[in-house]
Scaffold this active site. Structure first.
Site, PDB file in Angstrom:
ATOM      1  CD  GLU A 199     -10.006  23.649  12.933  1.00 28.24           C
ATOM      2  OE1 GLU A 199     -11.238  23.437  13.009  1.00 28.24           O
ATOM      3  OE2 GLU A 199      -9.211  23.285  13.797  1.00 28.24           O
ATOM      4  N   PRO A 200     -10.824  25.886   7.169  1.00 26.19           N
ATOM      5  CG  PRO A 200      -9.929  27.059   5.345  1.00 26.19           C
ATOM      6  CD  PRO A 200      -9.685  26.739   6.802  1.00 26.19           C
ATOM      7  N   GLY A 201     -12.887  23.818   5.109  1.00 27.55           N
ATOM      8  CA  GLY A 201     -12.936  22.571   4.358  1.00 27.55           C
ATOM      9  C   GLY A 201     -13.615  22.825   3.020  1.00 27.55           C
ATOM     10  NE  ARG A 202     -19.811  23.809   3.050  1.00 32.52           N
ATOM     11  CZ  ARG A 202     -20.591  22.838   3.523  1.00 32.52           C
ATOM     12  NH1 ARG A 202     -21.184  22.018   2.678  1.00 32.52           N
ATOM     13  NH2 ARG A 202     -20.783  22.704   4.815  1.00 32.52           N
ATOM     14  CB  CYS A 223     -33.879   0.487  -4.271  1.00 34.79           C
ATOM     15  SG  CYS A 223     -33.759  -0.384  -5.818  1.00 34.79           S
TER      16      CYS A 223
END
Ligand code: LLP
Length: 449
Positions: free
Chosen positions: A306-309, A376
């Protein structure tokens, strides 16, 4: 998160930061007047046409990364982890390339299915699946539900229509510590995901699922962490999980046919950093799987990852316009028109990036500068103490490579700045995939007094 990536080289001195395009998409080229093209599209032109901040996604880079996974992992289901980034075009590319999908909410699931992603190729995760998550999973016909706690077993079973069965996996914790930052290590028992192998929670859940006729237990799952740069932790985890498969066979007479090893494959964010070598991982994992199954006299289960990055991170570039430059006693702050609302990773994980001036030639030497956002909050730092030309000034463009994963999917509406648009670049053409968030988008949910 590179400060914590094991095995990565020490932070280079700012003036020595290489100016190479090594972590950029493969299509990136230097262009006249200090510009860079990605997918044949000049960044200056893209900034002028679509405004800044802007995210570019190189379609060919994504597709080539999908293909590289399929080559390195034959006979494996490669599932894209949608949490890294999700939009309709990306879903189409990933589906076209033959991948499946990992989702972790009803939202991600509905987005995928309503974009035409085949539900049977989708796996649903979640340590605390809501009634809506489970209802959507069953209604949309999700391929597999990954059981993460004993509580959900009966809940899922109760939702399965009579006469049918829902395929499920059990997420187990193999006791392997890996990952680029404490917040993204999930392989040991001191975190919230999965069921313990050593503590017996995993086997207990397996027994309960096998007692539920509405559920079909098809395998085990583990995900040990994220931004992992060596194959070793995966093969260690795999051995433990195969031993568990053997115990399940011995105790219940059940051979589970699937094994999902999760994702977590690390990428380099700066030149010189280590990335996980996917080919080496594929070879090591398949060798280890064959060996440990042979040892346990088990048939080799079908593998899923399950690779994402690693699929989308390096395909993305963030583009900002400098709004202010401030020299304090010891530091130079380069403030841009985005910040922690489009990239919270430096603030969350101490992630380090290699921003670069684009679109203008300069002979000024490189000096340490800190790229900050427009929010901010003093913690709104995009890249601390990086090397930028000494004459950087308002109006300049700053590009940040390796911006395709976990930026926009974790973006917020902080300070009501509005989330940036996403364009696809390929073959010299740019097209808008996701438009900029408008004031109406930001305020539309507020229904009044
Ligand atoms: N599978 C499961 C069950 C996961 O939980 C994850 C990521 C993946 C696959 C994909 O991991 P990847 O290949 O993308 O590393 N927000 C953090 C990363 C959190 C990852 C969560 N789970 C970051 O920005 O680094």
């Amino acid at each position: 998160m590179t400060t914590a990536v094991p095995g990565s080289p020490a932070e280079p001195a700012p003036s020595a930061v290489p100016t190479s395009l090594s972590v950029w998409p493969a299509s990136a080229r230097p262009a006249p007047d200090g510009d860079i093209t990605v997918g044949g599209v000049g960044l200056t032109e893209a900034a002028e046409r679509f405004g800044t901040p802007l995210y570019l996604l190189d379609e060919r880079e994504v597709r080539e990364r999908c293909r590289a996974y399929l080559r390195s992992f034959p006979d494996t289901d490669v599932l894209y982890a949608a949490k890294a980034f999700l939009c309709r075009a990306l879903l189409h590319w990933v589906r076209d390339e033959g991948l499946g999908l990992d989702v972790c909410s009803a939202g991600e699931l509905e987005y995928a299915v309503t974009s035409g992603f085949p539900p049977e190729r989708i796996v649903l995760h979640g340590n605390a699946k809501s009634p809506r998550d489970l209802e959507a999973a069953l209604r949309l016909g999700v391929g597999r539900v990954v059981i993460d706690s004993a509580w959900e077993i009966a809940r899922i079973a109760a939702l399965v229509p009579a006469g049918t069965r829902q395929k499920v996996l059990v997420r187990v914790v193999p006791g392997v510590s890996a990952g680029g930052h404490a917040a993204i290590r999930t392989g040991t028992d001191d975190q919230k995901f999965g069921l313990s192998v050593t503590g017996g929670g995993a086997e207990h859940a397996v027994a309960r699922i096998l007692g539920q006729p509405a559920l079909e237990l098809v395998g085990l799952h583990c995900h040990i962490g994220s931004q992992i740069t060596e194959p070793g932790p995966y093969t260690t985890a795999l051995r433990t999980v195969v031993q568990l498969l053997a115990r399940i066979r011995d105790r219940h007479g059940t051979l589970l046919p699937e094994l999902d090893l999760g994702g977590g494959h690390g990428v380099a964010h700066r030149p010189g950093e280590r990335a996980l070598d996917i080919r080496a991982l594929g070879a090591r994992v398949r060798r280890e799987l064959a060996a440990s199954c042979a040892e346990a006299a088990l048939p080799v289960p079908r593998l899923a990852i399950e690779p994402g990055r690693a699929l989308v991170g390096p395909a993305g570039v963030a583009l900002y316009r400098v709004l202010a430059v401030k020299r304090t006693g010891t530091r130079v702050f380069v403030a841009v028109d985005g910040g922690m609302s489009d990239n919270p990773r430096p603030a969350l994980y101490g992630a380090r990036y290699a921003p670069r001036l684009v679109g203008r030639r300069t002979t000024a030497g490189l000096r340490p500068a800190t790229v900050v956002g427009r929010h901010c909050e003093a913690g709104d730092v995009l890249a601390a103490e990086v090397a930028l030309p000494g004459d950087v000034r308002p109006g300049d463009l700053i590009a940040v490579p390796v911006a395709g994963a976990y930026h926009l999917s974790m973006a917020s509406s902080y300070n009501l700045v509005g989330r940036p648009p996403v364009i696809a670049v390929a073959d010299g053409r740019a097209r808008l995939l996701v438009r900029r968030e408008s004031f109406a988008d930001l305020t539309g949910r507020d229904i009044g007094l």
